[in-house]
Structures are given as structure tokens and as C-alpha cells.
Motif scaffolding. Structure first.
Motif, PDB file in Angstrom:
ATOM      1  N   PRO A  10       0.944  -1.233   0.064  1.00 32.28           N
ATOM      2  CA  PRO A  10      -0.436   0.033  -0.068  1.00 32.28           C
ATOM      3  C   PRO A  10       0.632   1.357   0.284  1.00 32.28           C
ATOM      4  CG  PRO A  10       0.203  -1.094   2.108  1.00 32.28           C
ATOM      5  CD  PRO A  10       0.954  -1.761   1.264  1.00 32.28           C
ATOM      6  N   TYR A  11       2.005   1.306   0.408  1.00 35.07           N
ATOM      7  CA  TYR A  11       2.961   2.131   0.429  1.00 35.07           C
ATOM      8  C   TYR A  11       4.430   1.951  -1.030  1.00 35.07           C
ATOM      9  CZ  TYR A  11       1.305   1.685   4.642  1.00 35.07           C
ATOM     10  OH  TYR A  11       0.768   1.140   6.144  1.00 35.07           O
ATOM     11  N   PRO A  12       3.896   3.245  -1.721  1.00 36.19           N
ATOM     12  CA  PRO A  12       5.852   3.200  -2.343  1.00 36.19           C
ATOM     13  C   PRO A  12       7.115   3.064  -1.892  1.00 36.19           C
ATOM     14  CG  PRO A  12       4.056   5.110  -3.495  1.00 36.19           C
ATOM     15  CD  PRO A  12       3.528   4.696  -1.233  1.00 36.19           C
ATOM     16  N   ILE A  13       7.289   2.163  -2.339  1.00 34.18           N
ATOM     17  CA  ILE A  13       9.225   1.665  -1.798  1.00 34.18           C
ATOM     18  C   ILE A  13       9.414   2.273  -3.060  1.00 34.18           C
ATOM     19  CG2 ILE A  13       9.962   0.474  -0.723  1.00 34.18           C
ATOM     20  CD1 ILE A  13       8.001  -0.126   0.336  1.00 34.18           C
ATOM     21  N   ARG A  14      10.754   3.271  -2.229  1.00 26.25           N
ATOM     22  CA  ARG A  14      12.031   3.502  -3.557  1.00 26.25           C
ATOM     23  C   ARG A  14      12.652   2.619  -3.871  1.00 26.25           C
ATOM     24  NH1 ARG A  14      14.332   6.629   1.611  1.00 26.25           N
ATOM     25  NH2 ARG A  14      16.136   5.244   0.816  1.00 26.25           N
ATOM     26  N   GLN A  15      12.593   3.135  -5.292  1.00 29.49           N
ATOM     27  CA  GLN A  15      13.425   2.079  -6.025  1.00 29.49           C
ATOM     28  C   GLN A  15      15.178   1.363  -5.555  1.00 29.49           C
ATOM     29  OE1 GLN A  15      11.632   1.440  -8.673  1.00 29.49           O
ATOM     30  NE2 GLN A  15      13.298  -0.543  -9.260  1.00 29.49           N
ATOM     31  N   ASP A  16      15.650   2.080  -4.742  1.00 31.22           N
ATOM     32  CA  ASP A  16      17.170   1.939  -4.255  1.00 31.22           C
ATOM     33  C   ASP A  16      17.060   0.404  -3.124  1.00 31.22           C
ATOM     34  OD1 ASP A  16      15.640   4.113  -2.848  1.00 31.22           O
ATOM     35  OD2 ASP A  16      18.083   4.375  -2.092  1.00 31.22           O
ATOM     36  N   ILE A  17      15.708   0.816  -2.736  1.00 30.64           N
ATOM     37  CA  ILE A  17      15.504   0.087  -1.792  1.00 30.64           C
ATOM     38  C   ILE A  17      14.857  -1.534  -2.104  1.00 30.64           C
ATOM     39  CG2 ILE A  17      13.747  -0.628   0.056  1.00 30.64           C
ATOM     40  CD1 ILE A  17      13.450   1.956   0.721  1.00 30.64           C
ATOM     41  N   LYS A  18      14.248  -1.390  -3.167  1.00 26.90           N
ATOM     42  CA  LYS A  18      14.248  -2.237  -3.651  1.00 26.90           C
ATOM     43  C   LYS A  18      15.077  -3.258  -4.058  1.00 26.90           C
ATOM     44  CE  LYS A  18       9.711  -0.660  -5.664  1.00 26.90           C
ATOM     45  NZ  LYS A  18       8.828  -0.665  -7.297  1.00 26.90           N
ATOM     46  N   LYS A  19      16.303  -1.992  -4.805  1.00 25.41           N
ATOM     47  CA  LYS A  19      17.324  -3.367  -5.770  1.00 25.41           C
ATOM     48  C   LYS A  19      18.535  -3.198  -4.625  1.00 25.41           C
ATOM     49  CE  LYS A  19      21.752  -0.921  -7.955  1.00 25.41           C
ATOM     50  NZ  LYS A  19      22.120  -1.025  -7.331  1.00 25.41           N
ATOM     51  N   GLU A  20      18.481  -3.238  -3.395  1.00 24.33           N
ATOM     52  CA  GLU A  20      19.337  -3.444  -2.425  1.00 24.33           C
ATOM     53  C   GLU A  20      19.054  -4.669  -1.787  1.00 24.33           C
ATOM     54  OE1 GLU A  20      22.571  -2.915  -2.753  1.00 24.33           O
ATOM     55  OE2 GLU A  20      22.628  -0.538  -3.516  1.00 24.33           O
ATOM     56  N   PHE A  21      17.636  -4.844  -1.659  1.00 24.92           N
ATOM     57  CA  PHE A  21      17.648  -6.179  -1.207  1.00 24.92           C
ATOM     58  C   PHE A  21      16.991  -7.360  -1.496  1.00 24.92           C
ATOM     59  CE2 PHE A  21      13.971  -3.886   2.370  1.00 24.92           C
ATOM     60  CZ  PHE A  21      15.062  -3.340   2.971  1.00 24.92           C
ATOM     61  N   SER A  22      16.988  -6.448  -2.674  1.00 27.22           N
ATOM     62  CA  SER A  22      16.904  -8.332  -4.522  1.00 27.22           C
ATOM     63  C   SER A  22      18.253  -8.571  -4.578  1.00 27.22           C
ATOM     64  CB  SER A  22      16.266  -7.162  -5.381  1.00 27.22           C
ATOM     65  OG  SER A  22      16.196  -8.085  -5.856  1.00 27.22           O
ATOM     66  N   GLU A  23      19.008  -7.706  -4.649  1.00 33.16           N
ATOM     67  CA  GLU A  23      20.530  -8.203  -4.929  1.00 33.16           C
ATOM     68  C   GLU A  23      21.764  -8.401  -3.483  1.00 33.16           C
ATOM     69  OE1 GLU A  23      21.821  -3.720  -7.976  1.00 33.16           O
ATOM     70  OE2 GLU A  23      22.516  -4.638  -6.697  1.00 33.16           O
ATOM     71  N   PHE A  24      20.962  -8.337  -2.736  1.00 36.91           N
ATOM     72  CA  PHE A  24      21.616  -8.664  -1.080  1.00 36.91           C
ATOM     73  C   PHE A  24      21.147 -10.476  -1.462  1.00 36.91           C
ATOM     74  CE2 PHE A  24      20.760 -10.647   3.251  1.00 36.91           C
ATOM     75  CZ  PHE A  24      22.079 -10.700   3.403  1.00 36.91           C
ATOM     76  N   TRP A  25      19.572 -10.405  -1.356  1.00 35.27           N
ATOM     77  CA  TRP A  25      19.104 -11.914  -1.505  1.00 35.27           C
ATOM     78  C   TRP A  25      19.855 -12.760  -2.405  1.00 35.27           C
ATOM     79  CZ3 TRP A  25      16.538 -11.399   2.841  1.00 35.27           C
ATOM     80  CH2 TRP A  25      15.405 -11.981   2.985  1.00 35.27           C
ATOM     81  N   GLN A  26      19.918 -11.993  -3.776  1.00 38.12           N
ATOM     82  CA  GLN A  26      21.313 -13.252  -4.407  1.00 38.12           C
ATOM     83  C   GLN A  26      22.095 -13.992  -4.250  1.00 38.12           C
ATOM     84  OE1 GLN A  26      20.924 -10.713  -8.471  1.00 38.12           O
ATOM     85  NE2 GLN A  26      19.004  -9.895  -8.359  1.00 38.12           N
ATOM     86  N   ARG A  27      22.807 -12.266  -3.438  1.00 35.61           N
ATOM     87  CA  ARG A  27      24.003 -12.761  -3.072  1.00 35.61           C
ATOM     88  C   ARG A  27      24.154 -13.676  -1.525  1.00 35.61           C
ATOM     89  NH1 ARG A  27      24.421  -6.866  -3.230  1.00 35.61           N
ATOM     90  NH2 ARG A  27      24.684  -6.717  -1.131  1.00 35.61           N
ATOM     91  N   LEU A  28      23.105 -13.476  -0.887  1.00 29.54           N
ATOM     92  CA  LEU A  28      22.358 -14.618   0.708  1.00 29.54           C
ATOM     93  C   LEU A  28      22.290 -15.939   0.004  1.00 29.54           C
ATOM     94  CD1 LEU A  28      21.301 -15.032   3.236  1.00 29.54           C
ATOM     95  CD2 LEU A  28      18.736 -15.108   2.390  1.00 29.54           C
TER      96      LEU A  28
END
Lengths: 247, 112
Positions: A10-28
Motif C-alpha cells: 500500500p506504500y510506494p517503496i523507493r527504487q533503491d530499496i528494492k534494488k539493494e534488497f533484491s541484490e542482497f537476496w541474490q548474494r545470500l
């Protein structure tokens, strides 16, 4: 598979947050320095179990956490020492002692492994806390990538600050030459430096959900944030106070 | 550079009126941080809605990020047992005294 798209948020999430979370998940999901991808994902999963662990609740109430026996509710397949380490970091971190950390190698977790484990737990925990704070569902765990850990240990790491070896403030060389962002080398930055990739992970996440190290020098606030530095530090200080953080 | 704004540090210890001194939405931001750290779901739901009503979605998202980040930072500091970098700074000394931070168990990582 794509992660952290927030299509139903319900809230717009900043693009840089999406990017960093997604990239961390791949490294994880990939093999790390001291744990395989499967182990890293299991550690991440265990950090979620710890949040609602009834044994941790009992231990948290006790005068000494080291005199309480019992079992954590765990289904990650990790060995009991690893499970216990994850749970302590999530639920009782301010009573972690030097002697307990120094006992881990005899119990099967190398000091380097403990540092990487801590890095995984704190990064996953903060991503999950972001979701919980906004009332959003937790992201599915990534599928582990096969392969062996690198066993990379920076040669310059030395004991002398805290419970584990860390890189020195000055004179970094080789692959760590530029590890200190903008030359900043406070102890909280040095803390995970025995596993440089763990430090890199926390710096990347911090730049999205808080500030980059460079941005921390700006005491007024960043244009791409909707709250200024005073507002940020009030939240930071209240969270730290409740966690009884002296640092 | 500083903002030269007067604030009341007791907001850090949960004083709602103090949190509002000099900081826009200070009370609501402090309460969100408190709710995240205490893990009280009903408090969190209430704090989230209050901040949303007062300040809007962008502030809520950025505030959630900061709270989540510091849920991490404290765990890094305590798990690795790091001491404070500079115990001699006057600012640090005054903040630690005013907030009585030496009562925390993790103070031992610096003071021992």
C-alpha cells in the motif's frame, strides 16, 4: 525469480530499496566465505524462527542466559550451536560475551563463520523488520545456489578490538585496500571486517534504508529522503535505547 | 555543519513531549521506532497509522527503514563486542550522562 517487487504494497517503496534488497537476496543464496548457499539460507530462515522462539523468551527473562537449558524451536536443519548463535543475536544480543564467542570454535563454529553468520542474521533481520514495520509480508527465501565457500580470510585481520579479529584502521592493502568507505573506519564499520563481504553487505543495505557512509557526514539531511537527519537520529536513538545499546 | 536546533534528548528515553521538541513529527517518529524495537504488534499498528495520518507514506517508509537499520546496528555492535571509538569526546560524555547509558550490560564492552 524476482524478489522485493512490492506490487501489493500500500506504500510506494523507493527504487533503491528494492534494488539493494533484491541484490542482497541474490548474494545470500550463493556460497559465502565460510558457509554454503544452503547454509546461508538456512541461517536466514533461522533468524525468522528466532523472533517467536519460546525458549528465547524464557531465557531472556533469566538473570544469566548461560545458565538456562532448553531447546529452540528450530526447523532449519542447522546444528544446535549454530541455531543458538542465531537466536542469541536476534533475541538477546546485549548479553553476548567474549567468553561465549571464544567458546564457539570448540563447539564447531569458527570465528570467521560466526562473523559471517552474524552478517547474514543482521541483514536478513533488518530487511524483515522493514517489512514488519510496514505491515508487509516477509519475502520468500531465495533458492540456494550450489558451490563451496571461498574460505577467504583477510591477512591483515588482527585481534585487539572487540571479541573477534578485525582489520586495522590504517594501511589496508590488497583486496581490502578500499574497504573503508571514504576512509571512515569506526568500530561499527570494522566489526564485521574479518569477512569483508559481510561488511560490504551491511554498507549496501544501510545506504538504502538509512544512509550511505558518505551521507552520514551530512548532518542536515539528504534530498532523496523524506525525513531529515534529526528525525532519523531520533528514531535510531529510540530503537537503540530499547535495545540497550551502549555503542 | 549543524542545524542549531534545540531538542530534548529525553525523547530517546521515550518521553513523548520531549521527542516533539524541535523535530517535526518527533512524537510519531519516536513511537514508531519504539514499537518496532519492542516488537509489540498492537503498538506497531497504532504507531504506523498515527505516523501515516500525520506525515504520509514517504515519511512512514523512510522511518521504517531507519528503524530497521538500527535493529541491525545494535546487533552488530553487541555480537562483535565493539567498544565506543572515542570515550573522551565532550559531546559523547554529556549524552551518555544525560541518558544514563552505563546502566546497559553492553557498556562492559567499552568500560572493562
Amino acid at each position: 525469480m524476482a524478489y522485493f517487487e512490492y506490487s501489493n504494497s500500500p506504500y510506494p517503496i523507493r527504487q533503491d530499496i528494492k534494488k539493494e534488497f533484491s541484490e542482497f537476496w541474490q548474494r545470500l543464496a550463493k556460497p559465502g566465505s565460510w558457509w554454503t548457499g544452503a547454509e546461508r539460507v538456512a541461517i536466514a530462515q533461522e533468524s525468522r524462527t528466532a523472533v517467536n522462539c519460546s525458549f528465547c523468551s524464557i531465557r531472556k527473562q533469566s538473570l544469566s542466559p548461560y545458565n538456562v537449558t532448553g531447546e529452540h524451536g528450530s526447523d532449519s536443519g542447522l546444528d544446535p550451536t549454530t541455531v543458538d548463535a542465531v537466536h542469541r543475536i536476534v533475541t538477546d544480543q546485549n548479553r553476548i560475551t567474549r567468553s561465549w564467542v571464544e567458546s564457539l570454535p570448540d563447539a564447531g563454529i569458527s570465528t570467521e563463520g560466526y562473523v559471517e553468520l552474524t552478517g547474514i542474521v543482521v541483514c536478513v533481520f533488518s530487511i524483515d523488520e522493514f517489512h514488519r514495520a510496514l505491515g508487509l509480508p516477509l519475502e520468500d527465501m531465495p533458492e540456494p545456489v550450489s558451490g563451496e565457500p571461498s574460505h577467504y580470510r583477510p591477512a591483515q585481520a588482527e585481534l585487539g578490538t572487540g571479541f573477534v579479529p578485525m582489520l586495522p584502521r590504517e594501511g589496508l592493502t590488497g583486496a581490502e585496500e578500499n574497504l573503508w568507505p571514504n576512509g571512515r573506519n569506526a568500530n561499527v564499520i570494522r566489526a564485521l571486517s574479518l569477512v569483508p563481504d559481510a561488511l560490504r553487505d551491511w554498507l549496501a543495505l544501510s545506504s538504502a534504508i538509512y544512509l550511505s557512509v558518505e551521507g552520514m557526514a551530512n548532518l542536515i539531511g539528504q534530498d532523496d529522503r523524506s525525513i531529515n537527519r534529526m528525525q532519523m537520529e531520533l528514531i535510531a536513538a529510540r530503537v537503540s535505547a530499547i535495545n540497550e545499546c551502549f555503542y | 555543519m549543524t542545524t542549531e536546533t534545540d531538542i530534548n534528548l529525553q525523547g530517546v528515553n521515550g518521553d513523548q513531549e520531549a521527542a516533539a521538541v524541535g523535530i517535526k513529527h518527533g512524537k510519531e517518529l519516536m513511537l514508531l521506532g519504539e514499537a518496532v524495537a519492542t516488537r509489540d504488534q498492537s503498538l506497531l499498528k497504532e504507531a504506523r497509522q498515527r505516523l501515516l495520518d500525520e506525515a504520509g507514506t514517504s515519511v512512514l517508509v523512510d522511518a521504517a527503514g531507519v528503524a530497521a537499520n538500527f535493529q541491525r546496528m545494535v546487533r552488530i555492535a553487541d555480537s562483535m563486542g565493539i567498544p565506543i571509538d572515542d570515550m573522551e569526546s565532550d559531546l559523547g560524555k554529556s549524552v551518555r550522562t544525560e541518558l544514563d547509558l552505563t546502566r546497559y550490560a553492553s557498556a562492559a564492552n567499552t568500560l572493562q
